[in-house]
Structures are given as structure tokens and as C-alpha cells.
Write an enzyme that holds these catalytic residues in place. Structure first.
Site, PDB file in Angstrom:
ATOM      1  N   HIS A 404     -31.674  15.986 -34.690  1.00 38.98           N
ATOM      2  CA  HIS A 404     -30.327  15.413 -34.616  1.00 38.98           C
ATOM      3  C   HIS A 404     -30.379  13.928 -34.931  1.00 38.98           C
ATOM      4  CE1 HIS A 404     -30.022  13.182 -30.688  1.00 38.98           C
ATOM      5  NE2 HIS A 404     -31.019  13.968 -30.323  1.00 38.98           N
ATOM      6  N   ASP A 414     -34.898   8.231 -29.246  1.00 39.49           N
ATOM      7  CA  ASP A 414     -34.047   9.419 -29.186  1.00 39.49           C
ATOM      8  C   ASP A 414     -32.777   9.200 -29.994  1.00 39.49           C
ATOM      9  OD1 ASP A 414     -32.700  11.725 -28.519  1.00 39.49           O
ATOM     10  OD2 ASP A 414     -32.376  11.186 -26.421  1.00 39.49           O
ATOM     11  N   GLU A 451     -25.405  16.043 -31.183  1.00 34.74           N
ATOM     12  CA  GLU A 451     -26.308  16.739 -30.254  1.00 34.74           C
ATOM     13  C   GLU A 451     -26.159  16.204 -28.847  1.00 34.74           C
ATOM     14  OE1 GLU A 451     -30.117  17.251 -27.969  1.00 34.74           O
ATOM     15  OE2 GLU A 451     -29.033  15.438 -28.560  1.00 34.74           O
ATOM     16  N   GLU A 452     -25.979  14.892 -28.737  1.00 33.25           N
ATOM     17  CA  GLU A 452     -25.935  14.279 -27.418  1.00 33.25           C
ATOM     18  C   GLU A 452     -24.760  14.765 -26.585  1.00 33.25           C
ATOM     19  OE1 GLU A 452     -28.333  12.914 -26.300  1.00 33.25           O
ATOM     20  OE2 GLU A 452     -29.373  11.618 -27.718  1.00 33.25           O
ATOM     21  N   ASP A 480     -36.958  16.472 -31.727  1.00 31.66           N
ATOM     22  CA  ASP A 480     -35.900  15.597 -31.232  1.00 31.66           C
ATOM     23  C   ASP A 480     -36.439  14.176 -31.208  1.00 31.66           C
ATOM     24  OD1 ASP A 480     -33.974  14.235 -29.586  1.00 31.66           O
ATOM     25  OD2 ASP A 480     -33.287  16.165 -28.859  1.00 31.66           O
TER      26      ASP A 480
END
Length: 812
Positions: A404, A414, A451-452, A480
Site C-alpha cells: 500500500h 509504513d 490501506e490505513e 507493508d
């Protein structure tokens, strides 16, 4: 045609001579012989391309990708995110890959304003910071203040209780101390294996009015320990308005007030706090002393659990991008008792001060007020970026590699450490293509959005392409956060275990003092333990749990101190990553482990795309199933038979052995012909489709979107894990909670994989339907409870039989 290019000459102005004709014929014969005896997938050529792939690693290239991707915050659905979409798409296009974007319109949630203040009895107000210390200006930097996406709006005030990690066991501990959270606001420190959404749901079930949540951070990291962890509190995955189908712009949508939609959101508001602000509240708590275990764990200065002197009052309003004026304020009120005069005294930490201002020491009561959080309400458009390398021999078989792209802030770890790695793998694959390589099967690069917020981009894409994925997807390889810290970790469905072992033996761990492979270094750290994909915490979830696609998730390190905070930036990566990355390399960046992840990830893709017979070994799966069954046999009531489960596992084991024997025989054949190609194709289809057999159209009871019946995700379940050594293998096991000991005594069971359970108290980590039935049977008669458990056992047995039948490829 560009002007500097001239019209090509045909090369033949007269009839060719006999000698030219003869030479041409010889060349054609040589090419034909080479093609027949050394087809594109022959081991020598495959090994050569793998070596070229590994030797073309470039740390400076990964660093340049990461610097560009993290130049500004890029939360999904916002204007700045469009720049990262363009960057990724242009990168794929410049490599000559077929590239397109896939837009979806989904419900997202954004904040505009929030405030928390402590109100004392003498009228004094102390405003508590909600943002990270050391950030001069959120608006100028493009940062969005910390918040919980999809938290409902609300105004609440009540007494405060500290509930540790917010697990069922924590509330039972409070109950034994005589503390009831009903009508209170709970303050919770992050951790304990629960998702944010699960924490809030449990608090709601206990009667709490709201949740304040904080992460303790790492004080040794300086100001980075003061980061505030953003995140979502929505249950499940995907757009809540389009459950089960892709969120097309003009497609069907449920209304926000639909029961199915509301079930996805908690009913009480929640908010993340900086550690310092949380500590102000913790130091003011009265009531019983906190258990010693709670006081000794973590960074918090904790004495009492509450309620005591502190009253919390906060109003919370969050904007849902997607619906204009869809939600108003939800108001909660509680009468505040006359607490009289009390002295807090010194010891209250106020950002480094060890005492309160003198005028605040005598109070009637103290409560915290949180001002409304407002946001725009409109549908947000998100974009997946998809790039394709067409397979030469089996273009209708797909190997998918995904990461993502969206981030709560800058996203250096991230997720963009993974994004940069994906872009580098694409670069290296393109280099192989220029050297004559073409994959046997199609490779698809997937850059997911949103995605988050709950794996929204990947879930919508899987739902939209479900039929084709079910018929054609070989495997999904996910990364990820490529690098979070030291140590290699891998999670996978069991049939991919041996491939991971093989690949990690080929990649050198360049940071070792002695020559060693990743496999060897990994073995010294945790015995080459491959975790099961036990969470819905990344984009493998929809592929595995909804579409039944074999999946992998790899990364370096477990934790990092700037998770979901404003400090997850490129500067943090290059200036503070030494403890994580062990050394700096070229370009003064700590990206060595990104290169190692790229090596493993890229080789996994090459094997799955090029190996004539798919490297999927289901004997590993059969052994895992047998271990699960054996664990059940030790905990189930003797009146409940596991015979159906045992028989189905035996059938699956036989099918796995048969497939392995067939693979060996086919690989021993030296020459290729049409009949052999058909046999290989038929075997590959069985290997590819076997995982789909574990799916059930009815799904897991209460969570029907999740179709995988064999195993369960772990992120929602409050259990304590320990290590059990059995011979040379290490298993993790969970000690059951009171819900299961009620009927089944002191139950011990192994961690498992895939689809979710609906019961938070269940201690089992596999076969989610059976696990839920066991936990819920305490509320039934023995007859009905046994019947429910037996039914779920039969459902799992039938799923394993379906997988065995798919692996054998024969009709009953």
C-alpha cells in the site's frame, strides 16, 4: 516516428546467395534445437536471470525512491496523495510496463479540529496538547492532526478509569477490585494484541462512554517517544458502504444508517492522546491501587486505576468523507457528584514540571473537556495503481506483488519502505526483460490506496475481480513495512513455507560479520519460524480470507517508535535508524534491509512466475492441520467426536503426497512436449486451486464476508502467549480466557491463521467457527452447545475435503 529515425532498409536488394540461404538454415536449426532442449524455463537460464536480479540491487536507487515518496504527507483521498499516485504510475510507465489506475469512491473519515482540556473546580482550565511535540506547524507541513478514523461524534463526561490494554481480562481484573466502568470514560494504553476497534468495542460493551488511548513510546528515542499514534477504529476491511462489491463511482451504495454499515463503527467516541497528556490524567486517578503487573509494565507512571477525583468530559465530532451532514453529535451526559475539597498534591507531571501550579492544588473536581472535531463530508476518490508484465506461456496465470502507498503522515517506514522496494523490484525485472527474460506467468504489481483506513483499496479491487482471481491467481506476495527493525520475519500460508526457505538460502545477509545467508541469520534468531497470516492488518487479508489466494507477507523487524506518528519521515530513517538497520550504507541511508527484502520478495516472484511446476508444497499444510486437530483432541469434551476432522485431514494428507510425487516425476522429464505441458498445466491448476477449497460460501458466522474456515486472525483477540518447545520446533500457544475455562478447563492451544472470530474471549487461534461455538456454548444448554460445536466441526471437515478434492483434481 521521431525525426532522427530514418526509414529502415529491408536489407535485401537482390536474390540471396545459396551460401546465405544455407547459413540461415543452420542458424534456424540451432535456434530450434536450443529451444527444444533448453526452453525458456530451463534451470540454467532461470538461475542466470536470478543471479542478474540479485546483482542489480542498488541501495541509492531505493533511497531516491523513498526520498521522493516521503517528501510530504499523503493520506488517502487528499490532494497531496495524488502526487504519490502520479510518481508510482510514471515509474511503472517509464519502465515500459502496462500501467493503469483503478479509482474507487469510498467513505473516508478526516478531522479538522479537536481539543482536550482539564477543568478544575475553581474555574481554571488547563489545555492539553493533542499533537506531537516538536512539530512547529501542522497546516504548513500538510500533516493531519492525530485522530481515530471512523470514530463517531459525541459529547461525553464521566469518571475516569484506567483499563490497562482494554482486554476482557483487564476488565475482569477491575471487576475483582470492585471497579465498574459502566458510565465512565476509560483510558487505555495501546498494546495487548487488540486492534483499536476491538478496544473501543469492548469498552462500549462494558458500558463505557468513551475511550482515550495512548501509546507509551520509547523515551530513549527523545522526542520521537512523544509521537501520537493515528489509526482506524472501523471493524473489518473494505469500504463500509459497498460490502462485497467494488466501490465504483456510479455503483450501488448502502446508506450510512444501514444496520450493516453501523455495525462496522463503534458506538462511543475515542481519541488518541500524547503520552504526556495521558500521564496528566493517570496521575490524577484515585480509587484502588493498580495491580503490580500493570504498574511494572510500560513507561506509564501509574498508581491507581480510578475512578477517584478526575472527571473527563469531551465532545468529539469527526468528518466522514462521503456523506454531507450524515452524522450529527451523539450526546452523552452524566451527573457529576459533589466530590468536596480534595488535594491532588505534587507529583503531577506537566511536561517536565514535577508539581502543579499552586492555584490548582485545591479543587472540587477535575474533568477533561474535548472540543468538537469537525470535517468535510463527501465521498473520497482513491486510486490503485496496477502494472503488468505479461506471461509468455501462461498469460492467464497471475502472480501478484502488492504494497500500500497511503500513509497517515510521511510514511517512511509504513508503508513507503515497502513501496520503494516494490519500485526497485519492478526496475530490476525490467532490466531482466531487456536481457531477454520473459516470465512464464503474468506478474502484476499492485500499489494499493487507503490501506490505513481498513485495507480499502485492495479489498475493493479483490471484490471487483473476484471471479478472475479465483480462477487465475497463483499467489499474492505482500510487503507493508519492508523495514521496521532488525531481524527477518515471514508469514505465509503453509504451502509456501519451503519456497521461503529456499529463497532465503539464496540471498546473502550483507550485514553479517561472516558470510551468511538470510536463512542462516534467521535461523539463529528464531529458528526459521514462519508465522501464519494471523491478522487483518495488511493487504493480504482480502486475497486470503475472501478469495482464498495463497499469500506471503515479509518484513524486517517487529516494531519501531514512530509508528503512525508525524516522525515517520525520511529524515528519521537516515538519522535514527542505526539501531534498526545496524549500519549506514551508500548515500548515507539506512536502507540495507530494503535491499534484502527486495532480494527475497523478488526471488519469490521469479520462482512463482517461472518455475514450470508451481512451488507449492501442501504436505506442510497437512502437518499444520494435524497439529490443530491434535490440540483440539486435548481440550474438547469427550462427548464431541473429532472423527470427521481426522478423516478429512487424512484425505488431504494423501492428496498432498500424491501431488508431491507427481511433481517429482514431471520434473524428472528432460524434454518438453505438448503432452507434458498439458500434464504440468493440469497439476499447476490443482496446486493453485486447493487453497480455495477452504472457503465457505456462508462464511464465518457473524462475519460472513470472511470465507476461510481453517484459521483465524489474531489481532482482535485478547490472549496471553507463551512459548512451547516440542523437539526442534517452537510453537506459540494461547492460554484460554474465562469464557473457555468455564466449560473446558485450563485449555492450551496453538496459534493459527486466516479468518476472524466474532468472540473476543475465545482463546483458540484456529478453526474460527469451532472456536466461536465453544466460547458461546456457555450460554446454551449442554445439548445445544454440543450440537453447535459439532456443526462447526463438520463445516471445517467439509472445507478440508473440498481442498483435498481440488488437489487431487478428481470428481467423487
Amino acid at each position: 516516428m521521431p525525426p532522427n529515425l530514418t526509414k529502415p532498409n529491408s536489407g535485401f536488394t537482390s536474390k540471396p546467395s545459396p551460401l546465405c540461404t544455407f547459413v540461415s538454415l543452420i542458424i534456424l536449426l540451432i535456434i530450434g534445437f536450443y529451444t527444444l532442449h533448453y526452453p525458456p524455463g530451463n534451470p540454467k537460464k532461470v538461475l542466470l536471470f536470478q543471479q542478474i536480479f540479485l546483482s542489480s540491487a542498488s541501495n541509492s536507487t531505493i533511497a531516491s525512491y523513498l526520498r521522493s515518496l516521503t517528501s510530504h504527507p499523503h493520506l488517502a483521498g487528499t490532494k497531496p496523495s495524488l502526487e504519490t499516485i502520479h510518481y508510482v504510475k510514471t515509474h511503472f510507465q517509464n519502465l515500459g510496463l502496462e500501467t493503469h489506475t483503478v479509482p474507487f469512491q469510498t467513505l473516508l473519515s478526516y478531522p479538522v479540529h479537536a481539543s482536550v482540556s482539564m477543568h478544575f473546580g475553581n474555574g481554571t482550565v488547563l489545555n492539553l496538547p493533542l499533537n506531537e511535540m516538536g512539530i512547529p506547524s501542522y497546516p504548513s507541513s500538510g500533516l493531519i492532526q492525530p485522530y481515530h478514523a471512523f470514530s463517531p461524534s459525541g459529547t461525553v463526561h464521566g469518571k475516569v478509569v484506567f483499563a490497562n490494554h482494554g482486554r476482557e481480562d483487564d476488565y475482569r481484573t477491575l471487576g475483582l477490585m470492585g471497579v465498574n466502568v459502566n458510565g465512565c470514560i476509560v483510558i487505555i494504553r495501546k498494546g495487548g494484541g487488540l486492534s483499536r476497534g476491538a478496544v473501543v468495542k469492548i469498552a462500549e460493551k462494558k458500558g463505557a462512554l468513551g475511550v482515550l488511548m495512548y501509546a507509551e513510546g520509547d523515551v530513549s528515542k527523545g522526542s520521537f517517544g512523544s509521537g501520537v499514534e493515528r489509526g482506524t477504529v472501523m471493524e473489518g476491511v473494505g469500504d463500509p458502504l459497498t460490502p462485497g462489491w467494488g466501490a465504483d463511482e456510479d455503483g450501488e451504495r448502502l446508506k450510512l444508517e444501514d444496520k450493516k454499515v453501523l455495525e462496522r463503527f463503534p458506538g462511543i467516541p475515542s481519541l488518541p492522546l500524547p503520552f504526556e497528556s495521558a500521564q496528566l490524567i493517570l496521575d490524577s486517578l484515585g480509587g484502588p491501587l493498580a495491580p503490580q503487573e500493570w504498574r511494572d509494565s510500560g513507561r506509564s507512571n501509574l498508581s491507581h486505576v480510578g475512578s477517584g477525583l478526575v472527571m473527563v468530559n469531551f465532545t468529539y465530532q469527526v468528518g466522514l468523507a462521503g456523506w454531507e451532514n450524515a452524522w450529527g453529535d451523539i450526546n452523552f451526559t452524566l451527573s457529576m457528584p459533589d466530590l468536596g475539597l480534595h488535594t491532588i498534591g505534587t507529583g503531577l507531571i506537566y511536561f517536565g514540571l514535577r508539581e502543579l501550579p499552586s492555584q490548582l492544588q485545591l479543587i472540587h473536581f477535575c474533568y477533561v473537556c474535548m472540543e468538537p472535531m469537525e470535517g468535510e463530508k463527501k465521498l473520497a476518490t482513491i486510486y490503485n495503481v496496477v502494472a503488468v508484465i505479461r506471461g509468455l506461456e501462461e498469460p492467464d496465470r497471475y502472480v501478484l506483488m502488492g504494497n500500500h502507498r497511503d500513509a497517515w503522515t510521511y510514511g517512511a517506514v509504513d508503508p513507503n519502505s515497502g513501496t520503494a522496494t516494490l519500485l526497485d523490484i519492478a526496475r530490476r525485472y525490467a532490466l531482466l526483460m531487456r536481457k531477454g527474460w520473459n516470465p512464464r506467468r503474468t506478474i502484476i504489481f499492485c500499489s494499493w490506496d487507503a490501506e490505513e483506513f481498513g485495507m480499502i483499496g485492495s479489498t475493493e479491487w479483490v471484490e471487483q475481480n473476484l471471479v478472475n482471481l479465483g480462477a487465475k491467481a497463483v499467489a499474492y506476495l505482500n510487503v507493508d513495512c519492508a523495514v521496521q527493525g532488525p531481524g527477518f520475519f515471514a508469514g505465509a500460508t503453509p504451502q509456501l513455507d519451503n519456497l521461503i526457505f529456499e529463497v532465503t538460502k539464496k540471498v546473502q545477509d550483507q550485514d553479517s560479520e561472516v558470510v551468511a545467508t538470510i536463512y542462516e541469520k534467521w535461523k539463529t534468531m528464531n529458528g526459521n519460524n514462519i508465522q501464519r497470516l494471523s491478522g487483518v492488518d495488511s493487504d493480504f487479508a482480502p486475497f486470503l480470507q475472501h478469495a482464498g489466494v495463497p499469500s506471503v507477507d515479509i518484513y524486517y523487524g517487529r516494531d519501531f517508535p514512530v509508528y503512525h506518528t508525524a516522525f515517520d519521515s525520511f529524515n528519521w530513517m537516515i538519522n535514527n535508524a542505526d539501531p534498526f538497520f545496524w549500519r549506514h550504507v551508500a548515500d548515507n541511508t539506512a536502507l540495507l534491509f530494503d535491499m534484502l527484502v527486495a532480494g527475497v520478495w523478488g526471488l519469490l516472484g521469479l520462482h512463482l512466475a517461472d518455475d514450470p511446476v508451481l512451488p507449492l508444497d501442501y504436505l506442510s499444510y497437512a502437518k499444520q492441520l494435524q497439529e490443530y486437530k491434535d490440540a483440539f483432541s486435548r481440550v474438547l469434551d469427550g462427548n464431541i467426536s473429532l472423527t470427521p476432522l481426522a478423516a478429512s485431514i487424512q484425505e488431504f494428507t494423501s492428496a498432498a503426497k500424491q501431488a508431491n510425487e507427481e511433481t517429482k516425476k514431471l520434473m524428472e522429464q528432460e524434454f518438453t512436449n505438448d503432452l507434458l505441458a498439458l500434464k504440468i498445466r493440469a497439476l499447476n491448476d490443482r496446486l493453485m486451486l486447493a487453497e480455495r477449497g477452504f472457503l465457505d460460501t456462508d462464511g464465518i458466522k457473524g462475519r460472513e464476508w470472511f470465507k476461510h474456515l481453517v484459521s483465524v486472525f489474531f489481532s482482535k483477540i485478547a490472549v496471553r502467549t507463551e512459548v512451547l518447545h516440542t523437539g526442534s520446533r517452537i510453537f506459540q500457544f494461547a492460554i484460554s480466557t474465562e469464557a473457555l475455562t468455564y466449560r473446558y478447563g485450563n485449555m492450551i492451544c496453538f496459534l493459527g491463521i486466516y479468518g476472524p472470530r466474532s468472540n473476543y474471549e475465545s482463546g483458540l487461534e484456529f478453526f474460527p467457527g469451532i472456536s466461536d461455538a465453544m466460547a458461546e456454548s456457555k450460554n446454551m444448554s449442554q445439548k445445544d452447545g454440543h450440537a453447535a460445536i459439532k456443526h462447526e466441526i463438520w463445516r471445517v471437515a467439509r472445507a478440508i475435503q473440498r481442498a483435498a478434492a481440488a488437489l487431487k483434481g478428481e470428481l467423487v
